[in-house]
Design a protein around this motif. Structure first.
Motif, PDB file in Angstrom:
ATOM      1  N   TYR A  67       0.841  -1.193   0.000  1.00 57.69           N
ATOM      2  CA  TYR A  67       0.000   0.000   0.000  1.00 57.69           C
ATOM      3  C   TYR A  67       0.879   1.247   0.000  1.00 57.69           C
ATOM      4  CZ  TYR A  67      -2.878  -3.594   2.302  1.00 57.69           C
ATOM      5  OH  TYR A  67      -3.509  -4.755   2.633  1.00 57.69           O
ATOM      6  N   SER A  68       0.301   2.334  -0.526  1.00 58.11           N
ATOM      7  CA  SER A  68       1.027   3.600  -0.530  1.00 58.11           C
ATOM      8  C   SER A  68       0.029   4.751  -0.459  1.00 58.11           C
ATOM      9  CB  SER A  68       1.872   3.715  -1.802  1.00 58.11           C
ATOM     10  OG  SER A  68       2.531   4.959  -1.870  1.00 58.11           O
ATOM     11  N   GLY A  69       0.505   5.886   0.033  1.00 57.93           N
ATOM     12  CA  GLY A  69      -0.349   7.065   0.083  1.00 57.93           C
ATOM     13  C   GLY A  69       0.472   8.318   0.292  1.00 57.93           C
ATOM     14  N   VAL A  70      -0.144   9.467   0.047  1.00 62.79           N
ATOM     15  CA  VAL A  70       0.511  10.760   0.244  1.00 62.79           C
ATOM     16  C   VAL A  70      -0.374  11.635   1.114  1.00 62.79           C
ATOM     17  CG1 VAL A  70       1.167  12.931  -0.883  1.00 62.79           C
ATOM     18  CG2 VAL A  70       1.900  10.761  -1.860  1.00 62.79           C
ATOM     19  N   ALA A  71       0.251  12.272   2.107  1.00 65.62           N
ATOM     20  CA  ALA A  71      -0.414  13.296   2.922  1.00 65.62           C
ATOM     21  C   ALA A  71       0.300  14.618   2.675  1.00 65.62           C
ATOM     22  CB  ALA A  71      -0.365  12.933   4.403  1.00 65.62           C
ATOM     23  N   LEU A  72      -0.465  15.702   2.531  1.00 64.25           N
ATOM     24  CA  LEU A  72       0.097  17.035   2.312  1.00 64.25           C
ATOM     25  C   LEU A  72      -0.385  17.961   3.420  1.00 64.25           C
ATOM     26  CD1 LEU A  72      -0.464  17.436  -1.547  1.00 64.25           C
ATOM     27  CD2 LEU A  72       1.667  16.830  -0.381  1.00 64.25           C
ATOM     28  N   HIS A  73       0.503  18.849   3.843  1.00 64.76           N
ATOM     29  CA  HIS A  73       0.176  19.735   4.970  1.00 64.76           C
ATOM     30  C   HIS A  73       0.667  21.145   4.696  1.00 64.76           C
ATOM     31  CE1 HIS A  73      -0.538  21.258   8.928  1.00 64.76           C
ATOM     32  NE2 HIS A  73       0.735  21.408   9.206  1.00 64.76           N
ATOM     33  N   THR A  74      -0.258  22.111   4.795  1.00 64.38           N
ATOM     34  CA  THR A  74       0.067  23.527   4.737  1.00 64.38           C
ATOM     35  C   THR A  74      -0.131  24.095   6.132  1.00 64.38           C
ATOM     36  OG1 THR A  74      -0.648  23.681   2.439  1.00 64.38           O
ATOM     37  CG2 THR A  74      -0.466  25.745   3.667  1.00 64.38           C
ATOM     38  N   ARG A  75       0.822  24.899   6.587  1.00 67.74           N
ATOM     39  CA  ARG A  75       0.777  25.421   7.957  1.00 67.74           C
ATOM     40  C   ARG A  75      -0.563  26.077   8.257  1.00 67.74           C
ATOM     41  NH1 ARG A  75       5.893  28.828   9.515  1.00 67.74           N
ATOM     42  NH2 ARG A  75       6.752  26.769   9.044  1.00 67.74           N
ATOM     43  N   GLY A  76      -1.112  25.750   9.430  1.00 64.53           N
ATOM     44  CA  GLY A  76      -2.376  26.320   9.851  1.00 64.53           C
ATOM     45  C   GLY A  76      -3.587  25.539   9.406  1.00 64.53           C
ATOM     46  N   ARG A  77      -3.378  24.475   8.651  1.00 61.05           N
ATOM     47  CA  ARG A  77      -4.492  23.666   8.164  1.00 61.05           C
ATOM     48  C   ARG A  77      -4.305  22.212   8.594  1.00 61.05           C
ATOM     49  NH1 ARG A  77      -4.752  25.514   1.797  1.00 61.05           N
ATOM     50  NH2 ARG A  77      -4.866  27.773   2.128  1.00 61.05           N
ATOM     51  N   ARG A  78      -5.391  21.477   8.588  1.00 60.92           N
ATOM     52  CA  ARG A  78      -5.326  20.048   8.852  1.00 60.92           C
ATOM     53  C   ARG A  78      -4.690  19.361   7.645  1.00 60.92           C
ATOM     54  NH1 ARG A  78      -8.113  15.879  11.721  1.00 60.92           N
ATOM     55  NH2 ARG A  78      -8.366  13.987  10.466  1.00 60.92           N
ATOM     56  N   PRO A  79      -3.781  18.429   7.855  1.00 59.46           N
ATOM     57  CA  PRO A  79      -3.201  17.705   6.724  1.00 59.46           C
ATOM     58  C   PRO A  79      -4.294  17.062   5.863  1.00 59.46           C
ATOM     59  CG  PRO A  79      -1.962  17.234   8.713  1.00 59.46           C
ATOM     60  CD  PRO A  79      -3.180  18.022   9.139  1.00 59.46           C
ATOM     61  N   GLU A  80      -4.097  17.079   4.564  1.00 58.10           N
ATOM     62  CA  GLU A  80      -5.048  16.467   3.646  1.00 58.10           C
ATOM     63  C   GLU A  80      -4.451  15.184   3.073  1.00 58.10           C
ATOM     64  OE1 GLU A  80      -5.531  18.622  -0.105  1.00 58.10           O
ATOM     65  OE2 GLU A  80      -3.899  19.945   0.529  1.00 58.10           O
ATOM     66  N   ILE A  81      -5.314  14.317   2.593  1.00 55.33           N
ATOM     67  CA  ILE A  81      -4.888  13.023   2.057  1.00 55.33           C
ATOM     68  C   ILE A  81      -5.374  12.940   0.614  1.00 55.33           C
ATOM     69  CG2 ILE A  81      -4.961  10.519   2.388  1.00 55.33           C
ATOM     70  CD1 ILE A  81      -5.822  11.087   5.300  1.00 55.33           C
ATOM     71  N   PRO A  82      -4.579  13.416  -0.351  1.00 60.01           N
ATOM     72  CA  PRO A  82      -5.051  13.495  -1.727  1.00 60.01           C
ATOM     73  C   PRO A  82      -5.049  12.174  -2.493  1.00 60.01           C
ATOM     74  CG  PRO A  82      -2.835  14.359  -1.568  1.00 60.01           C
ATOM     75  CD  PRO A  82      -3.266  14.050  -0.170  1.00 60.01           C
ATOM     76  N   ALA A  83      -4.263  11.186  -2.036  1.00 64.47           N
ATOM     77  CA  ALA A  83      -4.210   9.934  -2.793  1.00 64.47           C
ATOM     78  C   ALA A  83      -3.740   8.787  -1.919  1.00 64.47           C
ATOM     79  CB  ALA A  83      -3.278  10.067  -3.999  1.00 64.47           C
ATOM     80  N   VAL A  84      -4.444   7.658  -2.012  1.00 61.51           N
ATOM     81  CA  VAL A  84      -4.039   6.414  -1.362  1.00 61.51           C
ATOM     82  C   VAL A  84      -4.349   5.270  -2.316  1.00 61.51           C
ATOM     83  CG1 VAL A  84      -4.439   7.259   0.996  1.00 61.51           C
ATOM     84  CG2 VAL A  84      -6.292   6.120  -0.237  1.00 61.51           C
ATOM     85  N   THR A  85      -3.623   4.181  -2.172  1.00 61.15           N
ATOM     86  CA  THR A  85      -3.890   3.022  -3.025  1.00 61.15           C
ATOM     87  C   THR A  85      -4.870   2.057  -2.379  1.00 61.15           C
ATOM     88  OG1 THR A  85      -1.999   1.806  -2.125  1.00 61.15           O
ATOM     89  CG2 THR A  85      -1.612   3.168  -4.092  1.00 61.15           C
ATOM     90  N   ASP A  86      -5.201   2.291  -1.110  1.00 66.33           N
ATOM     91  CA  ASP A  86      -6.135   1.418  -0.400  1.00 66.33           C
ATOM     92  C   ASP A  86      -6.714   2.210   0.772  1.00 66.33           C
ATOM     93  OD1 ASP A  86      -6.795  -0.766   1.795  1.00 66.33           O
ATOM     94  OD2 ASP A  86      -6.712  -1.825  -0.122  1.00 66.33           O
ATOM     95  N   PRO A  87      -7.983   1.993   1.125  1.00 66.25           N
ATOM     96  CA  PRO A  87      -8.572   2.726   2.259  1.00 66.25           C
ATOM     97  C   PRO A  87      -7.818   2.531   3.571  1.00 66.25           C
ATOM     98  CG  PRO A  87     -10.292   1.666   0.962  1.00 66.25           C
ATOM     99  CD  PRO A  87      -8.986   1.178   0.415  1.00 66.25           C
TER     100      PRO A  87
END
Length: 255
Positions: A67-87
């Motif tokens: 499995y793989s996934g990416v989390a992105l985070h901009t300061r002051g915001r909750r990290p977002e999860i734009p892509a994963v290969t499995d729930p």
């Protein structure tokens, strides 16, 4: 000597040296070809979501992960999860985002690689590790991403997961680093292009709204823009949204 070289030499232990060297060269060429294809795929992916999805799909091909996934985070915001290969990856990410602890958070905060060799015995984040082990994931490799210019930089993590303990060796980490560098550049480029496209679209909307005001009330351009700007400030609404409302309804928002 790297694990790839060891595997190649072991595989060819009973072959003539020339054949072993040939097989090793083929492995190196294959890896180079994979990353050449990656560069093309990433930089032609389109938007941010498409680019990130290309990253996680490529990770399944190039690395010893299930499995793989990416989390992105901009300061002051909750990290977002734009892509994963499995729930299951989104569940692992959200466990850490909700609790503010875990290898993902460690990698985001300190921009460093975090390796969990076996969630069944790792003692650094015991509650998280026990839950992840229950989900069937034993090995975790989190690799940081840095997206954008230093003044407006977002951070991210490429998360790699395997149901096998001690699944990630030095070669996997090295390849993950290369993939993360490609991904950082590609996501930054996609975000910049998306921002530029939004800016162009906003200018078009504002120009169209100004034209409506100028025609209806006989205003010049400066006066029409000043009216849009005042309504934007008075209603705490983005200028683009004020313009869009005027275009759609032929009315300015109520102040």
């Amino acid at each position: 000597m790297s694990e790839i070289e060891n595997d190649a030499l072991e595989f060819g232990a009973h072959e003539p040296a020339s054949e072993s060297r040939l097989r090793l060269a083929e492995l190196v060429d294959e890896t180079a070809d994979i990353f050449a294809r990656l560069a093309v795929d990433l930089h032609s992916a389109g938007g941010v979501e498409e680019t990130v999805d290309a990253v996680v799909q490529f990770a399944l091909q190039a690395l010893a992960c299930t499995y793989s996934g990416v989390a992105l985070h901009t300061r002051g915001r909750r990290p977002e999860i734009p892509a994963v290969t499995d729930p299951v990856v989104a569940e692992i990410f959200n466990l850490q985002i909700d609790d503010g602890t875990g290898p993902l958070i460690e990698s985001l905060r300190h921009q460093r690689v975090v390796l969990v060799r076996d969630t069944a015995v790792d003692a650094r984040w015991p509650v998280w590790a026990a839950e992840v082990a229950r989900l069937g994931v034993r090995s975790v490799l989190d690799v940081p991403l840095a997206v954008g210019a230093a003044s407006s930089r977002s951070f991210g993590v490429l998360g790699l997961y395997s149901p096998e303990p001690d699944a990630f060796g030095p070669d996997d980490e090295a390849i993950a680093h290369i993939l993360a560098r490609h991904a950082s550049v590609a996501v930054a480029t996609a975000r910049h292009e998306q921002t530029m496209a939004q800016a162009v679209d906003a200018r078009k909307l504002v120009g169209q709204a100004m034209g409506i005001l100028m025609e209806r009330y006989g205003l010049d351009g400066d006066r029409a823009f000043a009216i849009l700007k005042r309504y934007s400030q008075d209603t705490n609404t983005k200028l683009r949204d004020v313009a869009q409302q005027l275009i759609d309804t032929r009315k300015l928002p109520r102040t």
